[in-house]
Write an enzyme that holds these catalytic residues in place. Structure first.
Site, PDB file in Angstrom:
ATOM      1  N   CYS A 131       0.831  -1.206   0.000  1.00 54.69           N
ATOM      2  CA  CYS A 131       0.000   0.000   0.000  1.00 54.69           C
ATOM      3  C   CYS A 131       0.862   1.251   0.000  1.00 54.69           C
ATOM      4  O   CYS A 131       1.398   1.641   1.041  1.00 54.69           O
ATOM      5  CB  CYS A 131      -0.936   0.003   1.205  1.00 54.69           C
TER       6      CYS A 131
ATOM      7  N   CYS B  79      -0.597   4.066   2.169  1.00 54.60           N
ATOM      8  CA  CYS B  79      -0.357   3.875   3.605  1.00 54.60           C
ATOM      9  C   CYS B  79       1.084   4.174   3.986  1.00 54.60           C
ATOM     10  O   CYS B  79       1.347   4.804   5.018  1.00 54.60           O
ATOM     11  CB  CYS B  79      -0.672   2.425   4.002  1.00 54.60           C
ATOM     12  N   ASP B  80       2.038   3.729   3.171  1.00 61.08           N
ATOM     13  CA  ASP B  80       3.437   3.692   3.601  1.00 61.08           C
ATOM     14  C   ASP B  80       4.390   4.561   2.789  1.00 61.08           C
ATOM     15  O   ASP B  80       5.569   4.659   3.125  1.00 61.08           O
ATOM     16  CB  ASP B  80       3.936   2.240   3.555  1.00 61.08           C
TER      17      ASP B  80
END
Length: 317
Positions: free
Chosen positions: A131, A134-135
């Protein structure tokens, strides 16, 4: 017979439980294969509202679980293998059988992984992720690698250019499967280098156990070599965890649950609702899953209030 059974304990399921429990519905959650969902494997979550310094993914899910428990939610460790939604009383079968007036399906989706050495060992906080949203921010001014060739991979690669100093895109074919506009943007971007006909063979760790490089293979020359990188983003799709509902609930061609209702959470079966990544192949975020869980729970509460007579008749029968 339960008022509400919630399948899954990720952000969608636990948020649904909080709302259902506060409505005195005494919900039962069935945890499935990964209690807490995918966020339990994430070392830090920076984009969930209310945590200006970020929060550990496991801790976030533990907090949600405690919040649901505080209001009366209950938990069962089981995996549902089949369902029967043909009557007002919904029946679910795992290691034992359950009955419910309403069901909220929040079973999530599992990222497709490559199955190469080092992938699992460095997944979730050590360099391997699925992701970029997300990261990606953890890889500012670093070189990263994305593997895949569809729209998901090109979107991840383009998003990562906001943070990374360089993005290397690995694709096993000699042209991208993504839509033309996404493929053109990716190929033209100055920060992205596409390695055609190239596949990853192993994720390599440094002395601390974190990722340092990926060993890749050129399929045309059979040459193998290493690409130094701190981040490896796998973008080859997800698999929705909806197998027990096949043929019972409406799905799209990829198996994601589908709602034709404006709420986005009603299924084709009355009293059965969907929430989270099992029905979302676009956003797949903790906050959007939580929002769907909220909607599903409110819809279930309203439906129960409108259908008390149905279950009174069933009880008498």
């Amino acid at each position: 017979m339960e008022n509400v059974i919630i399948l899954g304990t990720g952000c969608a399921g636990l948020t649904a439980a909080i709302y259902a429990a506060r409505a005195n519905l005494n919900p039962l959650l069935i945890e499935g294969k990964q209690p807490g969902g995918q966020l339990t494997t994430t070392s830090e979550v920076e984009n969930f509202p209310g945590f200006p310094e970020g929060i550990d993914g496991f801790l976030l899910m533990d907090n949600l679980r405690k919040q649901a428990t505080r209001f009366g939610a209950r938990f069962e460790n089981d995996i549902i293998e089949s369902v029967d939604f043909s009557s007002p009383v919904k029946k679910l079968k795992g290691s034992k059988e359950y009955e419910a007036k309403t069901v909220i399906i929040a079973t999530g989706a599992s990222p497709r992984l490559l199955g190469i050495p080092g992938e699992q060992e460095m997944y979730g906080g050590k360099g391997v992720t699925t992701c970029a949203t997300c990261d990606g921010a953890f890889y500012r001014d670093m070189e990263v690698i994305v593997v895949g060739g569809g729209d998901s991979a090109t979107e991840e690669a383009l998003f990562l250019t906001r943070f990374a100093s360089k993005v290397t895109l690995l694709h096993r074919r000699d042209e991208l499967r993504a839509s033309k506009i996404m493929a053109d943007r990716t190929i033209a971007h100055e920060k992205i280098e596409v390695k055609w006909s190239t596949v990853p063979e192993e994720v390599l760790a440094d002395e601390t156990g974190n990722m340092r490089a990926v060993r890749v293979k050129d399929l045309k020359t059979d040459e193998t070599y290493e690409i130094d990188s701190k981040g490896f983003f796998i973008a080859i799709g997800h698999i929705p965890n909806t197998q027990p509902f096949a043929g019972v609930l409406k799905t799209d061609d990829d198996g994601y649950l589908v709602s034709d209702h404006p709420s986005g959470v009603l299924t084709n079966v009355e009293g059965v609702y969907l929430a989270g990544d099992c029905a979302d192949h676009v956003y797949r975020q903790a906050i959007t899953a939580a929002g769907m869980g909220c909607r599903a729970s409110i819809e279930a509460e309203r439906w129960l209030a409108d259908n008390e007579a149905v279950f009174a008749e069933a009880a008498l029968a």
